[in-house]
Design a protein around this motif. Structure first.
Motif, PDB file in Angstrom:
ATOM      1  N   GLU A  55       0.838  -1.194   0.000  1.00 26.93           N
ATOM      2  CA  GLU A  55       0.000   0.000   0.000  1.00 26.93           C
ATOM      3  C   GLU A  55       0.877   1.250   0.000  1.00 26.93           C
ATOM      4  OE1 GLU A  55      -3.794   1.982   2.398  1.00 26.93           O
ATOM      5  OE2 GLU A  55      -2.866   0.134   3.115  1.00 26.93           O
ATOM      6  N   ARG A  56       0.527   2.208  -0.854  1.00 26.29           N
ATOM      7  CA  ARG A  56       1.240   3.483  -0.913  1.00 26.29           C
ATOM      8  C   ARG A  56       0.284   4.582  -0.453  1.00 26.29           C
ATOM      9  NH1 ARG A  56       5.829   4.779  -3.596  1.00 26.29           N
ATOM     10  NH2 ARG A  56       5.715   2.860  -4.860  1.00 26.29           N
ATOM     11  N   SER A  57       0.736   5.394   0.531  1.00 34.84           N
ATOM     12  CA  SER A  57      -0.120   6.441   1.080  1.00 34.84           C
ATOM     13  C   SER A  57       0.742   7.540   1.674  1.00 34.84           C
ATOM     14  CB  SER A  57      -1.047   5.856   2.166  1.00 34.84           C
ATOM     15  OG  SER A  57      -1.830   6.865   2.751  1.00 34.84           O
ATOM     16  N   ASP A  58       0.400   8.801   1.334  1.00 30.97           N
ATOM     17  CA  ASP A  58       1.073   9.976   1.892  1.00 30.97           C
ATOM     18  C   ASP A  58       2.593   9.904   1.735  1.00 30.97           C
ATOM     19  OD1 ASP A  58      -1.403  10.991   2.721  1.00 30.97           O
ATOM     20  OD2 ASP A  58      -1.309   9.889   4.611  1.00 30.97           O
ATOM     21  N   GLY A  59       3.052   9.416   0.601  1.00 35.59           N
ATOM     22  CA  GLY A  59       4.485   9.358   0.345  1.00 35.59           C
ATOM     23  C   GLY A  59       5.191   8.159   0.948  1.00 35.59           C
ATOM     24  N   PHE A  60       4.461   7.273   1.600  1.00 41.82           N
ATOM     25  CA  PHE A  60       5.048   6.082   2.208  1.00 41.82           C
ATOM     26  C   PHE A  60       4.595   4.840   1.446  1.00 41.82           C
ATOM     27  CE2 PHE A  60       5.349   9.092   5.659  1.00 41.82           C
ATOM     28  CZ  PHE A  60       6.541   8.755   6.288  1.00 41.82           C
ATOM     29  N   LEU A  61       5.504   3.877   1.339  1.00 43.11           N
ATOM     30  CA  LEU A  61       5.194   2.578   0.756  1.00 43.11           C
ATOM     31  C   LEU A  61       5.305   1.536   1.858  1.00 43.11           C
ATOM     32  CD1 LEU A  61       4.630   0.694  -1.645  1.00 43.11           C
ATOM     33  CD2 LEU A  61       7.106   0.585  -2.020  1.00 43.11           C
ATOM     34  N   ASP A  62       4.186   0.884   2.162  1.00 47.14           N
ATOM     35  CA  ASP A  62       4.141  -0.139   3.206  1.00 47.14           C
ATOM     36  C   ASP A  62       3.998  -1.514   2.569  1.00 47.14           C
ATOM     37  OD1 ASP A  62       4.233   1.878   5.030  1.00 47.14           O
ATOM     38  OD2 ASP A  62       2.111   1.779   5.587  1.00 47.14           O
ATOM     39  N   ARG A  63       4.816  -2.442   3.062  1.00 45.87           N
ATOM     40  CA  ARG A  63       4.682  -3.857   2.714  1.00 45.87           C
ATOM     41  C   ARG A  63       4.446  -4.626   4.007  1.00 45.87           C
ATOM     42  NH1 ARG A  63       8.994  -2.268  -0.818  1.00 45.87           N
ATOM     43  NH2 ARG A  63       8.441  -2.575  -3.027  1.00 45.87           N
ATOM     44  N   GLY A  95       9.756   5.724   3.028  1.00 46.80           N
ATOM     45  CA  GLY A  95       9.232   7.009   2.609  1.00 46.80           C
ATOM     46  C   GLY A  95       9.920   8.154   3.302  1.00 46.80           C
ATOM     47  N   MET A  96       9.896   9.324   2.665  1.00 46.32           N
ATOM     48  CA  MET A  96      10.491  10.538   3.228  1.00 46.32           C
ATOM     49  C   MET A  96      11.958  10.339   3.603  1.00 46.32           C
ATOM     50  SD  MET A  96       7.890  12.528   3.051  1.00 46.32           S
ATOM     51  CE  MET A  96       6.100  12.569   3.104  1.00 46.32           C
ATOM     52  N   GLY A  97      12.677   9.517   2.795  1.00 47.33           N
ATOM     53  CA  GLY A  97      14.084   9.284   3.058  1.00 47.33           C
ATOM     54  C   GLY A  97      14.378   8.407   4.249  1.00 47.33           C
ATOM     55  N   SER A  98      13.384   7.687   4.768  1.00 44.43           N
ATOM     56  CA  SER A  98      13.585   6.844   5.936  1.00 44.43           C
ATOM     57  C   SER A  98      13.052   5.446   5.678  1.00 44.43           C
ATOM     58  CB  SER A  98      12.886   7.431   7.161  1.00 44.43           C
ATOM     59  OG  SER A  98      11.473   7.435   6.968  1.00 44.43           O
ATOM     60  N   ARG A  99      13.520   4.528   6.487  1.00 35.44           N
ATOM     61  CA  ARG A  99      13.041   3.149   6.444  1.00 35.44           C
ATOM     62  C   ARG A  99      12.748   2.685   7.861  1.00 35.44           C
ATOM     63  NH1 ARG A  99      16.845  -0.328   2.250  1.00 35.44           N
ATOM     64  NH2 ARG A  99      16.597   1.036   0.423  1.00 35.44           N
ATOM     65  N   ARG A 100      11.728   1.868   7.995  1.00 35.23           N
ATOM     66  CA  ARG A 100      11.377   1.303   9.301  1.00 35.23           C
ATOM     67  C   ARG A 100      10.780  -0.079   9.102  1.00 35.23           C
ATOM     68  NH1 ARG A 100       7.095   1.049  13.215  1.00 35.23           N
ATOM     69  NH2 ARG A 100       5.563   1.621  11.626  1.00 35.23           N
ATOM     70  N   HIS A 101      11.058  -0.991  10.021  1.00 31.38           N
ATOM     71  CA  HIS A 101      10.389  -2.283   9.987  1.00 31.38           C
ATOM     72  C   HIS A 101       9.983  -2.668  11.413  1.00 31.38           C
ATOM     73  CE1 HIS A 101      14.381  -3.858  11.179  1.00 31.38           C
ATOM     74  NE2 HIS A 101      13.682  -4.844  11.717  1.00 31.38           N
ATOM     75  N   ALA A 102       8.964  -3.491  11.494  1.00 29.78           N
ATOM     76  CA  ALA A 102       8.466  -3.947  12.787  1.00 29.78           C
ATOM     77  C   ALA A 102       7.930  -5.353  12.637  1.00 29.78           C
ATOM     78  CB  ALA A 102       7.365  -3.019  13.302  1.00 29.78           C
TER      79      ALA A 102
END
Length: 257
Positions: A55-63, A95-102
């Protein structure tokens, strides 16, 4: 009880059941669920291997990857108990030059399913209803943040032995808002082992508006008590995930009468 020990205890009960009864219809894959319930005292495990969403939303791509589990227990007559959850989830966000995972577990739901006494033979109509309560016990990234109540129904028409058409309708009530789903499915058998289907999911979310997904899947039966499945959906219009896909396995465990 947290989702992991609850699902582990039910899975142990499933695996310790020694002998088999006649196999039921599985709820996987596709929108909705089977219009039959398990025989009294029998169990089934339906496991995602896993499900993938993008899903892509508000400049972020979530997998998101979700190992969703449903354990079904026949209570006798037209009634069945279901316990569902996801003991493992993974989120990858960019997104926004950052990466995060959980990683973590999702919420747990408990439901009751009631099935009509329809025969399921060619030319017949049958339906079932399922009510669920989903408890807010998942990790922050994978839970609803509040208790959710759901009520759904699947109606099935079988014009002949090879074709079946279903209509699934559902409402989810969460934080004082309702999300509605309406999904027709058209399936066909190919021999004794293969089944293919196409579906369209129309969803109305009180906060985010409308969503339309379309796709289909396959199921392959091995023997009388094991089924493998694969499916994929693509967003056609509106908000929501742009792509959903999954693999799954369903196993039936029962006792001889």
């Amino acid at each position: 009880m947290t989702p992991r020990p609850l699902l582990a205890a039910l899975a142990l009960a499933v695996l310790s059941t020694p002998t088999f009864a006649d196999p039921p219809d599985f709820d996987r894959p596709g929108a909705g669920f089977a219009t039959t319930v398990l025989p009294a005292g029998t169990l089934a495990l339906e496991q995602g291997l896993p499900t993938y969403e993008r899903e892509r939303s508000d400049g972020f791509l979530d997998r998101t990857y979700t190992a969703d589990s449903v354990i079904r227990l026949g209570l006798g007559g037209p009634v069945e108990l279901q316990v569902a959850g996801s003991a493992w989830n993974r989120l990858e966000e960019r997104g926004m030059g950052s990466r995060r995972h959980a990683t973590g577990h999702g919420d747990t739901s408990v439901g009751l399913k009631w099935a009509s006494p329809g025969s399921g033979d060619a030319g017949s109509f049958s339906w079932a209803a399922l009510g669920n309560v989903t408890f807010d016990n998942g990790d922050e990234d994978f839970g609803n943040g509040a208790r959710e109540v759901s009520l759904g129904s699947t109606m099935q028409w079988k014009p002949d032995d090879d074709h079946q058409n279903t209509l699934y309708a559902n409402v989810d009530h969460l934080k004082g808002r309702n999300t509605w789903t309406l999904a027709p499915t058209f399936g066909r058998k190919f021999g004794d082992q293969w089944m293919a289907y196409i579906e369209a999911d129309a969803i109305h979310d009180a906060d985010e508006g409308n969503e339309l997904q379309a796709g289909g899947g396959l199921a392959y039966t091995i023997g009388d008590h094991l089924q493998l499945d694969a499916y994929a959906l693509h967003r056609v219009a509106g908000h929501g995930p742009s792509f959903i896909a999954g693999l799954g396995v369903s196993m039936f465990f029962g006792r001889k009468s």
